[in-house]
Design an enzyme around this catalytic site. Structure first.
Site, PDB file in Angstrom:
ATOM      1  N   GLN A  70       9.122 -16.081  -9.637  1.00  0.00           N
ATOM      2  CA  GLN A  70       8.254 -15.757 -10.660  1.00  0.00           C
ATOM      3  C   GLN A  70       8.722 -16.089 -12.137  1.00  0.00           C
ATOM      4  O   GLN A  70       9.690 -16.974 -12.065  1.00  0.00           O
ATOM      5  CB  GLN A  70       7.932 -13.998 -10.472  1.00  0.00           C
ATOM      6  CG  GLN A  70       7.036 -13.777  -9.453  1.00  0.00           C
ATOM      7  CD  GLN A  70       7.638 -13.429  -8.049  1.00  0.00           C
ATOM      8  OE1 GLN A  70       8.742 -13.076  -8.139  1.00  0.00           O
ATOM      9  NE2 GLN A  70       7.610 -14.351  -7.237  1.00  0.00           N
ATOM     10  N   ASP A 105       6.206 -20.758 -11.834  1.00  0.00           N
ATOM     11  CA  ASP A 105       5.895 -22.056 -11.623  1.00  0.00           C
ATOM     12  C   ASP A 105       6.497 -23.277 -12.562  1.00  0.00           C
ATOM     13  O   ASP A 105       5.999 -24.172 -12.903  1.00  0.00           O
ATOM     14  CB  ASP A 105       4.499 -22.319 -11.169  1.00  0.00           C
ATOM     15  CG  ASP A 105       4.021 -21.520 -10.076  1.00  0.00           C
ATOM     16  OD1 ASP A 105       4.533 -21.315  -9.334  1.00  0.00           O
ATOM     17  OD2 ASP A 105       2.880 -21.050 -10.368  1.00  0.00           O
ATOM     18  N   LYS A 109      11.379 -23.908 -11.073  1.00  0.00           N
ATOM     19  CA  LYS A 109      12.829 -23.428 -10.542  1.00  0.00           C
ATOM     20  C   LYS A 109      13.279 -24.118  -9.383  1.00  0.00           C
ATOM     21  O   LYS A 109      14.382 -24.364  -9.354  1.00  0.00           O
ATOM     22  CB  LYS A 109      12.550 -21.948 -10.318  1.00  0.00           C
ATOM     23  CG  LYS A 109      12.277 -21.317 -11.669  1.00  0.00           C
ATOM     24  CD  LYS A 109      11.876 -19.668 -11.225  1.00  0.00           C
ATOM     25  CE  LYS A 109      10.684 -19.402 -10.522  1.00  0.00           C
ATOM     26  NZ  LYS A 109       9.129 -19.725 -11.052  1.00  0.00           N
ATOM     27  N   GLY A 120       6.444 -19.764  -4.596  1.00  0.00           N
ATOM     28  CA  GLY A 120       6.464 -21.237  -4.114  1.00  0.00           C
ATOM     29  C   GLY A 120       7.222 -22.113  -4.912  1.00  0.00           C
ATOM     30  O   GLY A 120       6.791 -22.230  -5.830  1.00  0.00           O
ATOM     31  N   HIS A 121       8.154 -22.461  -4.234  1.00  0.00           N
ATOM     32  CA  HIS A 121       9.086 -23.374  -4.628  1.00  0.00           C
ATOM     33  C   HIS A 121       9.260 -24.832  -4.257  1.00  0.00           C
ATOM     34  O   HIS A 121       9.187 -25.084  -2.939  1.00  0.00           O
ATOM     35  CB  HIS A 121      10.511 -22.765  -4.872  1.00  0.00           C
ATOM     36  CG  HIS A 121      10.868 -21.524  -5.662  1.00  0.00           C
ATOM     37  ND1 HIS A 121      11.887 -20.647  -5.700  1.00  0.00           N
ATOM     38  CD2 HIS A 121       9.814 -20.929  -6.348  1.00  0.00           C
ATOM     39  CE1 HIS A 121      11.805 -19.817  -6.204  1.00  0.00           C
ATOM     40  NE2 HIS A 121      10.486 -19.836  -6.921  1.00  0.00           N
TER      41      HIS A 121
HETATM   42  P1  GDP Z   1       8.860 -23.025  -9.200  1.00  0.00           P
HETATM   43  O1  GDP Z   1       7.799 -22.013  -8.661  1.00  0.00           O
HETATM   44  O2  GDP Z   1       9.069 -22.875 -10.367  1.00  0.00           O
HETATM   45  O3  GDP Z   1       9.743 -23.323  -8.169  1.00  0.00           O
HETATM   46  O4  GDP Z   1       7.620 -24.244  -9.605  1.00  0.00           O
HETATM   47  P2  GDP Z   1       6.537 -24.763  -8.619  1.00  0.00           P
HETATM   48  O5  GDP Z   1       7.320 -25.699  -7.422  1.00  0.00           O
HETATM   49  O6  GDP Z   1       5.446 -23.854  -7.976  1.00  0.00           O
HETATM   50  O7  GDP Z   1       5.694 -25.810  -9.551  1.00  0.00           O
HETATM   51  C1  GDP Z   1       6.258 -26.825 -10.232  1.00  0.00           C
HETATM   52  C2  GDP Z   1       5.623 -28.123  -9.733  1.00  0.00           C
HETATM   53  O8  GDP Z   1       6.032 -29.122 -10.640  1.00  0.00           O
HETATM   54  C3  GDP Z   1       6.039 -28.475  -8.328  1.00  0.00           C
HETATM   55  O9  GDP Z   1       4.877 -29.271  -7.828  1.00  0.00           O
HETATM   56  C4  GDP Z   1       7.184 -29.422  -8.748  1.00  0.00           C
HETATM   57  O10 GDP Z   1       7.385 -30.546  -7.650  1.00  0.00           O
HETATM   58  C5  GDP Z   1       6.672 -30.196 -10.151  1.00  0.00           C
HETATM   59  N1  GDP Z   1       7.851 -30.511 -11.076  1.00  0.00           N
HETATM   60  C6  GDP Z   1       8.895 -29.958 -11.469  1.00  0.00           C
HETATM   61  N2  GDP Z   1       9.499 -30.487 -12.546  1.00  0.00           N
HETATM   62  C7  GDP Z   1       8.642 -31.546 -12.741  1.00  0.00           C
HETATM   63  C8  GDP Z   1       8.788 -32.524 -13.591  1.00  0.00           C
HETATM   64  O11 GDP Z   1       9.768 -32.630 -14.540  1.00  0.00           O
HETATM   65  N3  GDP Z   1       7.675 -33.155 -13.749  1.00  0.00           N
HETATM   66  C9  GDP Z   1       6.501 -33.212 -13.083  1.00  0.00           C
HETATM   67  N4  GDP Z   1       5.615 -34.059 -13.398  1.00  0.00           N
HETATM   68  N5  GDP Z   1       6.390 -32.390 -12.023  1.00  0.00           N
HETATM   69  C10 GDP Z   1       7.577 -31.553 -11.912  1.00  0.00           C
HETATM   70  P1  IMO Z   2       7.097 -18.636  -8.307  1.00  0.00           P
HETATM   71  O1  IMO Z   2       8.350 -18.116  -8.009  1.00  0.00           O
HETATM   72  C1  IMO Z   2       3.195 -17.937 -10.571  1.00  0.00           C
HETATM   73  C2  IMO Z   2       1.812 -13.767  -9.873  1.00  0.00           C
HETATM   74  C3  IMO Z   2       0.338 -13.620  -9.217  1.00  0.00           C
HETATM   75  C4  IMO Z   2      -0.432 -12.390  -9.917  1.00  0.00           C
HETATM   76  C5  IMO Z   2       1.016 -11.728 -10.171  1.00  0.00           C
HETATM   77  C6  IMO Z   2       1.109 -10.543  -9.330  1.00  0.00           C
HETATM   78  O2  IMO Z   2       6.685 -19.959  -7.496  1.00  0.00           O
HETATM   79  O3  IMO Z   2       7.161 -19.131  -9.663  1.00  0.00           O
HETATM   80  P2  IMO Z   2       2.298 -10.541  -6.742  1.00  0.00           P
HETATM   81  O4  IMO Z   2       1.594 -11.208  -5.510  1.00  0.00           O
HETATM   82  O5  IMO Z   2       3.337 -10.887  -7.248  1.00  0.00           O
HETATM   83  O6  IMO Z   2       1.810  -9.008  -6.803  1.00  0.00           O
HETATM   84  O7  IMO Z   2       1.151 -10.902  -7.809  1.00  0.00           O
HETATM   85  O8  IMO Z   2       2.117 -12.643 -10.171  1.00  0.00           O
HETATM   86  N1  IMO Z   2       2.826 -14.398  -9.304  1.00  0.00           N
HETATM   87  C7  IMO Z   2       3.199 -15.783  -9.576  1.00  0.00           C
HETATM   88  N2  IMO Z   2       2.639 -16.730 -10.427  1.00  0.00           N
HETATM   89  N3  IMO Z   2       4.322 -18.243  -9.733  1.00  0.00           N
HETATM   90  C8  IMO Z   2       4.919 -17.164  -8.681  1.00  0.00           C
HETATM   91  O9  IMO Z   2       6.097 -17.498  -8.086  1.00  0.00           O
HETATM   92  C9  IMO Z   2       4.394 -15.824  -8.593  1.00  0.00           C
HETATM   93  N4  IMO Z   2       4.254 -14.877  -7.875  1.00  0.00           N
HETATM   94  C10 IMO Z   2       3.499 -14.013  -8.174  1.00  0.00           C
HETATM   95  O10 IMO Z   2      -0.368 -14.874  -9.173  1.00  0.00           O
HETATM   96  O11 IMO Z   2      -0.609 -12.922 -11.214  1.00  0.00           O
HETATM   97 MG    MG Z   3       5.934 -21.568  -7.713  1.00  0.00          MG
END
Ligand code: GDP
Ligand code: IMO
Ligand code: MG
Length: 429
Positions: A223, A13, A16, A40-41
């Site tokens: 991840q 999170d 990415k 979850g991206h």
């Molecule tokens: P990922 O799993 O690495 O793709 O990240 P996620 O999408 O799960 O979580 C990142 C969250 O931060 C999302 O809601 C993005 O829209 C948000 N985000 C990404 N870059 C920035 C930033 O520079 N500033 C803020 N405030 N939010 C951001």
């Molecule tokens: P993105 O790509 C954050 C965490 C779960 C748990 C551990 C194992 O959005 O960054 P799993 O279901 O993979 O067996 O769970 O890994 N986890 C993540 N945490 N971002 C993710 O993906 C994750 N995918 C798995 O919360 O701790």
């Molecule tokens: Mg994510």
């Protein structure tokens, strides 16, 4: 020609999706190579927010997207995601998306087993996404998985289905759960197959052709390195390798195809699920980070644990994953704090340590050693150049570069695609 691997350098999170979407403007192909719909991206483009779990983040721009063999694929989740994207005006066609024929399938009983184990573990649970990721990878390594190619002829896959069900029925009996209804499973697979098979392809050939054409390939990790099954905070990890090297084996090309590794790094730290987290803040400051950063999981909606930036951990992930440069994200979330703390090492049972110890009891006991920074009252939200950043923010970034021993290539200052500062183009040769 440079190809770029994007990986998370913390516990996932990190942002990415946003960065891959931004970089996809410069790429010809975007490839997922590990994980599954535990990812979850989030991409924000104007008024539209896209949440992707299995589809590579290039689909929104229409860049050719590939799901590599290293991904575990839930066909129902993919069909649902394709439908959801269509509802947002993004049509996913076989011209735009290719799925490796050899992706292992996540089946309903993998999800069952994930949940059964988590529920049976009480306080010791991993806190998985309950999507069946771990059990599906176990079956892959156990050589009893069904794969995408098997959907084309389920009768021919009969002996493999028998092996798979024999294994799971024994496990289910241990949990006191009814055995799998084989006929119902085969019928469900036959029903979903037409939604998946049009995308199935020997993607290694596509990628080899693209390489010959000197196309730019962007690999999208899921991840983060601290969730890597070898290098993460084991056993509180996911079941795949999340480091850059996994891009080669998980897509079907050689390591020479990976020229630059971009680590995505959040300007503070978050984690979903259980396990060690030395800089976690269980106080109002942690709440403030979570509220400002909207730290709720994209996949499960769970509240993410929040804490200060841990430079000792990122220094470790930079080395272990061979990260060449970082994208520092969510800098804007730190706006308005009087003081910012950055962890530079640990005290573990009276000893000073520069890295997080491998033993779980020691990692859980690690106390952070902090360096303190002055915050900045100004807003960095939406900044698109260095000149827009306050001096204290620049000082924070520069010190992070020193502490993690890795340069900043990009800075992100909001969820919006274009609120990004380019310092060094990762695709530059
Ligand atoms: P990922 O799993 O690495 O793709 O990240 P996620 O999408 O799960 O979580 C990142 C969250 O931060 C999302 O809601 C993005 O829209 C948000 N985000 C990404 N870059 C920035 C930033 O520079 N500033 C803020 N405030 N939010 C951001
Ligand atoms: P993105 O790509 C954050 C965490 C779960 C748990 C551990 C194992 O959005 O960054 P799993 O279901 O993979 O067996 O769970 O890994 N986890 C993540 N945490 N971002 C993710 O993906 C994750 N995918 C798995 O919360 O701790
Ligand atoms: Mg994510």
């Amino acid at each position: 020609m440079a190809n770029v691997v994007v990986i998370g350098a913390q516990w996932g999170d990190e942002g990415k999706g946003k960065i891959v979407d931004w970089l996809a403007a410069r790429a010809d192909v975007v490839v997922r190579f590990q994980g599954g719909h535990n990812a979850g991206h989030t991409l924000v483009v104007g008024n539209e927010t896209y949440r992707l779990s299995l589809l590579p983040s290039g689909v929104v721009r229409g860049t050719l997207s590939v799901i590599g063999n290293g991904v575990v694929l839930d066909p129902w989740a993919l069909a649902e995601e394709i439908g959801r994207l269509a509802g947002q005006g993004i049509a996913i066609t076989p011209e735009k998306l290719q799925i490796s024929e050899t992706c292992p399938l996540i089946l309903p009983f993998h999800r069952d087993l994930d949940a059964l184990r988590e529920d049976a573990s009480g306080a010791g649970r991993i806190g998985t996404t309950r999507r069946g990721i771990g059990p599906a990878y176990e079956d892959k390594v156990g050589r009893r998985a069904l794969r995408v190619c098997d959907l084309a002829d389920l009768a021919a896959a009969g002996p493999q289905i028998d092996r798979l069900l024999a294994h799971h029925n024994a496990l289910r009996a241990g949990f006191g759960v009814a055995p799998i209804d084989r006929d119902a499973l085969v019928a469900e697979l036959a029903a979903i197959a037409p939604a998946i098979l049009p995308f199935a392809a020997p993607v290694w050939q596509t990628l080899a052709t693209k390489r010959r054409q000197r196309a730019r390939i962007l690999f999208e990790g899921a991840q983060g390195v601290l969730l890597d099954v070898d290098h993460g905070t084991y056993p509180f990890v996911t079941s795949s390798n999340t480091v850059a090297g996994a891009a080669a084996s998980g897509a079907g090309l050689g390591p020479g195809a990976l020229s630059y590794t971009l680590g995505i790094v959040k300007a503070y730290t978050t984690r979903v699920g259980s396990g060690p987290f030395p800089t976690e803040l269980l106080d109002a400051t942690g709440e403030r980070l979570g509220a400002r950063g909207r730290e709720f999981g994209t996949v499960t909606g769970r509240k993410r644990r929040c804490g200060w930036f841990d430079a000792a951990l990122v220094r470790q992930t930079v080395q272990v994953a061979g990260i060449d440069g970082i994208a520092l994200t969510k800098l804007d979330v730190l706006d308005g704090f009087d003081e910012l703390l950055v962890c530079t090492g640990y005290r573990v049972k009276g000893r000073e340590m520069a890295h997080l110890p491998a033993r779980l009891d020691e990692a859980m006991a690690a106390e952070p050693v902090y360096e303190r920074f002055e915050g900045w009252p100004e807003s960095t939200a939406g900044a698109r150049s260095w000149a827009d950043l306050p001096a204290a923010a620049i000082k924070y970034i520069r010190r992070i570069e020193e502490l993690i021993d890795c340069p900043v290539a990009l800075v992100s200052t909001s969820p919006e695609r274009d609120d990004t500062i380019l310092v060094r183009d990762p695709f530059r040769d």
